[in-house]
Design a protein around this motif. Structure first.
Motif: not given
Length: 341
Positions: A324-341
């Motif tokens: 996510a860091v490498k792909e420049r995702y946005r982090f924390f409260s106003f950031g992007d999401a993750m789905f763990i399945q």
């Protein structure tokens, strides 16, 4: 297990300072908890991962504008008060800055005396009990004077208070938003319902313990703050039905996860109940109810990254975060999401 085991490098510019215009256009990293495989998506594509008969658990708590800026009567010194927990008779447990100016007996004026507070006691970790005095309805005065209690890593002012609320926020009482829910729009929720997914609403009033750093080296020595939760009969029934029919329970956010895991019996069965929870979930924990989790990206060494590591394994989680860091995702409260399945 050491706190440092949950550390990762995060460039400061990846901490999201503002919410996106369209809630559901955040990015979504999908992580397979068994294999560690991940893929990249847009949040509105979450519908592809939800199936008929699944139960989506959302936390319908509502954030109160809990940050009050006042001045000390007599000296006029500026004092910031953060409301943490409602006690009885207009008494609140609060976090006061600077604490040294808030000795027992100190009086604080907010909004030119529209709201008055008196420090009546000092409680654990230096928090203060403040008794408030006002004419009218407390919630209305708070709406007028209070600011949203954004996390310390967000330095921008929030233009629209509602952007730090989920679209389904109902029960007031949180000092912080259940941020995984910020990605949902009313349209997206309708689409999910149309797929035959049950939506169960639970309530957990998020305390600031959520942001409290883990200071001990050995994580098992960390002490969680208690948070109030409620599960009604309808929600319990929907969650139990999904479990009994072999479908999945998918929690939106760590707060929904903590709610159902706190309330379930040993067999993962839920009854309607309310109470306080101090549950701390870290690797080694066996989930009784939750199967999958929709969540944001969490702070290094936080109790929240420990929780997601309990579900997907520390190595898988840290590898996904690195990606996510490498792909420049946005982090924390106003950031992007993750789905763990």
């Amino acid at each position: 297990m050491k706190r440092q085991d949950f550390y990762y490098e995060l460039p400061e510019e990846l901490i999201a300072q503002d919410p996106l215009e369209d809630r559901s256009s955040s990015r979504l990293l999908v992580l397979d908890k068994e294999t560690g495989a991940f893929s990249h998506h847009v949040f509105k594509e979450i519908t592809e991962y939800l199936h008929e008969g699944d139960c989506l658990v959302i936390n319908d708590t509502k954030v109160i504008p809990a940050r009050l800026i006042g001045s000390k009567v007599e000296t006029n010194a500026k004092i910031e008060v953060l409301l943490l927990k409602r006690k009885e008779n207009n008494v609140w447990e609060t976090l006061v800055k600077p604490g040294k100016k808030a000795k027992v007996g100190a009086k604080i004026s907010f909004g030119d005396g529209l709201l008055m507070g008196e420090v009546i006691d000092v409680v654990e970790e230096g928090n203060r009990l403040i008794k408030f005095d006002f004419d009218g309805i407390f919630e209305e005065i708070l709406d007028q004077l209070g600011q949203m209690p954004l996390p310390p890593y967000i330095t921008h002012q929030l233009e629209d208070k509602n952007r730090y609320q989920t679209v389904y926020a109902t029960h007031t009482g949180s000092a912080a938003a259940p941020t995984a829910g910020l990605h949902f729009t009313p349209e997206l929720l309708e689409e999910i319902k149309a797929k035959g997914v049950d939506i169960a609403r639970v309530t957990l009033h998020v305390g600031l313990g959520t942001f409290r750093p883990v200071k001990v080296d050995e994580i098992t020595e960390h002490h969680m703050h208690s948070e109030f939760f409620m599960i009604d009969e309808e929600a319990a029934e929907k969650i139990n039905r999904a479990k009994e029919t072999g479908h999945r329970v998918i929690c939106v956010g760590t707060t929904s996860c903590r709610t159902v895991e706190s309330a379930a019996d040993e067999n993962g069965h839920l009854e309607a109940k309310s109470g306080w929870t101090q549950i701390f979930i870290y690797p080694g924990y066996k989930f009784k109810v939750l199967d999958c989790l929709i969540t944001n990206f969490h702070l290094p060494e936080s109790t929240l990254i420990m929780l997601v590591s309990a579900l997907a394994g520390r190595e898988h989680v840290l590898a996904a975060y690195e990606e996510a860091v490498k792909e420049r995702y946005r982090f924390f409260s106003f950031g992007d999401a993750m789905f763990i399945q």
